[in-house]
Design an enzyme around this catalytic site. Structure first.
Site, PDB file in Angstrom:
ATOM      1  N   HIS A 123      16.221  -2.646 -43.995  1.00  0.00           N
ATOM      2  CA  HIS A 123      15.968  -1.909 -43.085  1.00  0.00           C
ATOM      3  C   HIS A 123      15.710  -3.056 -41.243  1.00  0.00           C
ATOM      4  CE1 HIS A 123      11.502  -2.950 -42.594  1.00  0.00           C
ATOM      5  NE2 HIS A 123      11.623  -1.564 -41.859  1.00  0.00           N
ATOM      6  N   GLY A 124      15.649  -3.785 -41.487  1.00  0.00           N
ATOM      7  CA  GLY A 124      15.432  -4.604 -40.320  1.00  0.00           C
ATOM      8  C   GLY A 124      14.975  -6.074 -40.331  1.00  0.00           C
ATOM      9  N   HIS A 182       8.926   2.036 -33.745  1.00  0.00           N
ATOM     10  CA  HIS A 182       9.464   3.252 -33.122  1.00  0.00           C
ATOM     11  C   HIS A 182       9.735   3.014 -32.070  1.00  0.00           C
ATOM     12  CE1 HIS A 182       7.342   5.968 -36.411  1.00  0.00           C
ATOM     13  NE2 HIS A 182       8.003   5.215 -36.492  1.00  0.00           N
ATOM     14  N   PRO A 212      18.248  -3.466 -36.845  1.00  0.00           N
ATOM     15  CA  PRO A 212      17.187  -4.081 -35.835  1.00  0.00           C
ATOM     16  C   PRO A 212      16.915  -4.846 -35.985  1.00  0.00           C
ATOM     17  CG  PRO A 212      16.260  -1.166 -36.506  1.00  0.00           C
ATOM     18  CD  PRO A 212      17.596  -2.234 -37.992  1.00  0.00           C
ATOM     19  N   HIS A 214      15.014   4.880 -44.029  1.00  0.00           N
ATOM     20  CA  HIS A 214      14.952   3.180 -44.584  1.00  0.00           C
ATOM     21  C   HIS A 214      13.015   3.483 -45.286  1.00  0.00           C
ATOM     22  CE1 HIS A 214      14.130   2.209 -40.601  1.00  0.00           C
ATOM     23  NE2 HIS A 214      12.722   2.449 -40.637  1.00  0.00           N
ATOM     24  N   ASN A 215      13.088   5.115 -45.520  1.00  0.00           N
ATOM     25  CA  ASN A 215      11.528   5.543 -46.192  1.00  0.00           C
ATOM     26  C   ASN A 215      12.421   7.058 -46.890  1.00  0.00           C
ATOM     27  OD1 ASN A 215      10.389   3.447 -45.459  1.00  0.00           O
ATOM     28  ND2 ASN A 215       9.388   4.493 -44.062  1.00  0.00           N
ATOM     29  N   ASP A 238       5.498   7.281 -43.585  1.00  0.00           N
ATOM     30  CA  ASP A 238       6.848   7.911 -42.431  1.00  0.00           C
ATOM     31  C   ASP A 238       7.756   7.682 -42.988  1.00  0.00           C
ATOM     32  OD1 ASP A 238       7.986   8.341 -40.028  1.00  0.00           O
ATOM     33  OD2 ASP A 238       7.427   7.117 -39.286  1.00  0.00           O
ATOM     34  N   HIS A 242      15.517   4.758 -33.626  1.00  0.00           N
ATOM     35  CA  HIS A 242      14.138   4.780 -34.606  1.00  0.00           C
ATOM     36  C   HIS A 242      13.020   5.101 -34.370  1.00  0.00           C
ATOM     37  CE1 HIS A 242      11.766   1.582 -36.231  1.00  0.00           C
ATOM     38  NE2 HIS A 242      12.168   2.588 -37.728  1.00  0.00           N
TER      39      HIS A 242
END
Length: 485
Positions: free
Chosen positions: A408-409, A212, A382, A333-334, A104, A243
Site C-alpha cells: 500500500h506504500g 494522511h 505512495p 488498504h485496511n 483506520d 490518502h
C-alpha cells in the site's frame, strides 16, 4: 515475541523477491511468505514483523500462507503490510480479526486526474496549497461539516460516497471508478456504537493527522502506455492523490470490537498468542456484527474521500479557473472483505484481511469497472512527501499468490519517535523547497514524523512487486505541493 526468537532454520529464500517462513512453532497452522529483497528483509527481520506474521499463521481457519508485502513493518497484532485469508464458507472455521484491519478502517487512496498542465500548476503551487488548506481541515481533532446525527449519519454510514454525491459533494461518475462503488455491502449503522457515531459527527471532509495527505503531483513518466491510456494519464499532466480514511469512527469501531472479542474467544474455544489478534468466527453473531460495523466505517471513509474530492475541485477552480477533475480510482488498504477465490482449483468464500495492503485484482475480474476490466485493477503506491508515487495494475499472478493483493506504500523504515529525533521541521521544509515541493501541514510534529527519510525506498518496493509478478507499473508521479495532516 521478539524478532530474535524467529530461528534462521525457519527461513528459506525462494528467489530475489520471496522468502518463506516455515511452520517452526506447534501452534502455526500454515507457513508465511514475505515479499522482499535482501535489504528489505533485513529491515523486516529487525522489528517484530516476522513474529507477528507467525502469530497470524495461528488463526483458526487460515487458508494459504500468511503474507507480508515489501512495505511490511510491525503493527497492532498483524504487521502493517499483512494479508491473511480465512475460510468464510458455510461450515468453515475461519475467523475475522480487527487486528487484521487496523484502527483506520478503509484508510485508502484516491487518484484524481485533471486537464491541467503540471508546469502551470507548479507555478501556482503556493496559492494552490493555501486554497487546499482553506477548504480541507487537517490535523488531529479538526472538524468540518457537522452531521446532524440520526438519519443523516446513518445514511452516510450506509450509502458512503453516494450519500455525499447526492448532497452536492461530487458527480455520479465519481462512483463508477471507486472500489465497491464507494459503499461497502452489508453496512449496518445499528452495529456502530453511539460513541463512534459521535466521533464521526464533525469529521466528514477532514484529512486527519499522521501519514494522511493530499498531494498535487506531476505524471513524471508513463511506464505502460496501454494502462495509462485506460486511466487517461499522460506525462506532464497534473494529478492529485488523496490518502485518508474513517477517522475517529473507524478507530472506535476497532477499539469496541477488540474489547468485545477478547471476552468471547473462550466461548468459541479460540486461543491466540497475542491479545491484539482477538477474533471471532466469521459466521458468528459477533463476527457478523463486526463486519457490519466495519462496513459502515468503510462507507464513511469513502464518503470522506468524496467530500475531500469536491474540496480539491473547489481549490483548483479558485486558483486555475475552470479545471476538469475526474476520479481515476479509489481503493482501500485496511479492510476485511468476503471474496470468492480459487482454493485448490475450486471457488471458495474467504474473508481476506488486508492491513496496509491494497486490493489489486487482475484483468477480467467482474468487480472491476468496465474501463479497467481488460487491463486489471488500478492501485496506488505512495512513497513519501519528497519522493515518487506509483500507479500500478493488478495481475493474474497476484490473484494466484496473494488473493489479489499488493503493498500500500513505501512503508516506514523509522518510527515516529526516531523521526522526531532525526530532523527539525525547518530542515524538512528547506529540503522539500530545494526540490521544488511546496508543503503545508497541520502541525510541526506531522512534518518531522513524515519526513522522506522515515520511509523505505518506494522504487525498491515497486521493483519487488514487479519482479514477483504481483503488479504492473503504469506511471510514476512526483510531488508538486503537499498538504499534510
Amino acid at each position: 515475541m521478539p524478532a530474535s526468537d524467529v530461528p534462521d532454520r525457519a527461513l528459506d529464500r525462494l528467489d530475489g523477491s520471496r522468502v518463506t517462513l516455515q511452520r517452526y512453532r506447534d501452534d502455526m497452522r500454515t507457513e508465511a511468505r514475505i515479499y522482499a529483497d535482501r535489504d528489505m528483509f533485513r529491515a523486516i527481520r529487525a522489528d517484530g514483523t516476522l513474529a507477528q506474521l507467525a502469530n497470524v499463521a495461528t488463526l483458526p481457519g487460515i487458508v494459504g500462507p500468511a503474507l507480508a508485502m515489501p512495505d511490511a513493518h510491525q503493527g497492532y497484532g498483524f504487521p502493517i503490510g499483512g494479508v491473511a485469508a480465512t475460510d468464510a464458507s458455510p461450515g468453515g472455521e475461519g475467523v475475522v480479526s480487527p487486528g487484521g484491519v487496523g484502527f483506520d478502517i478503509n484508510c485508502g487512496v484516491r487518484l484524481l486526474a485533471t486537464d491541467a498542465e503540471a508546469a502551470e500548476v507548479a507555478r501556482r503551487a503556493e496559492a494552490l496549497a493555501d486554497a487546499l488548506m482553506a477548504r480541507i481541515p487537517v490535523g488531529f481533532g479538526k472538524a468540518a461539516r457537522t452531521l446532524a446525527g440520526g438519519d443523516e449519519i446513518d445514511g452516510l454510514l450506509t450509502e458512503g460516497a453516494r450519500w455525499a454525491v447526492d448532497r452536492g459533494l461530487g458527480e455520479d461518475d465519481d462512483l463508477v471508478r471507486c472500489e465497491e462503488g464507494g459503499a461497502m455491502p452489508g453496512a449496518d449503522p445499528a452495529a456502530v456504537s453511539d460513541t463512534a457515531k459521535r466521533r464521526a459527527a464533525g469529521q466528514l471532509g477532514t484529512l486527519g493527522s499522521g501519514n494522511h495527505f493530499v498531494e498535487v503531483q506531476r505524471v513524471d513518466e508513463v511506464l505502460d502506455p496501454e494502462g495509462a491510456a485506460a486511466m487517461g494519464l499522460a506525462a506532464g499532466q497534473a494529478v492529485v492523490l488523496i490518502h485518508t480514511g474513517s477517522r475517529g469512527l473507524g478507530h472506535q469501531v476497532c477499539t469496541d470490537t477488540v474489547d468485545a472479542f477478547g471476552k468471547v474467544m473462550k466461548r468459541y474455544g479460540i486461543a491466540v498468542p497475542d491479545r491484539q489478534l482477538a477474533c471471532a468466527p466469521v459466521r458468528s453473531p459477533e463476527g457478523e456484527a463486526y463486519l457490519a460495523a466495519m462496513a459502515a466505517a468503510a462507507s464513511f471513509a469513502w464518503g470522506n474521500r468524496q467530500a475531500i474530492t469536491q474540496a480539491v475541485r473547489g481549490a483548483l477552480g479558485h486558483v486555475l479557473g475552470e479545471t476538469a477533475v475526474r476520479v481515476v480510482y479509489d481503493v482501500a488498504h485496511n479492510m476485511a472483505k468476503r471474496e470468492v477465490h480459487a482454493v485448490d482449483g475450486q471457488p471458495r468464500e474467504l474473508c481476506v484481511h488486508r492491513k496496509g495492503a491494497t486490493r489489486a485484482f487482475g484483468p477480467g475480474h467482474p468487480s472491476l469497472p468496465e474501463a479497467y476490466r481488460a487491463v486489471g485493477q488500478p492501485a496506488f503506491v505512495p512513497g513519501s512527501m519528497g519522493t515518487a508515487s506509483y500507479v500500478v495494475l493488478g495481475t493474474d499472478r497476484a490473484m494466484a499468490e496473494t488473493w489479489g493483493s499488493i503493498c500500500h506504500g513505501a512503508g516506514r523504515s523509522m518510527s515516529r519517535t526516531a523521526a522526531k529525533k532525526a530532523v527539525t521541521p525547518k530542515q524538512v521544509i528547506a529540503a522539500l523547497k530545494e526540490r521544488g515541493i511546496t508543503l503545508r501541514a497541520g502541525s510541526k510534529a506531522g512534518i518531522v514524523e513524515e519526513f522522506p527519510g522515515a520511509y523505505k525506498d518506494v522504487h525498491a518496493v515497486i521493483d519487488v512487486v514487479t519482479r514477483a509478478g504481483l503488479a504492473r507499473p503504469v506511471a510514476k508521479l512526483v510531488p508538486i505541493a503537499v498538504v499534510k495532516g
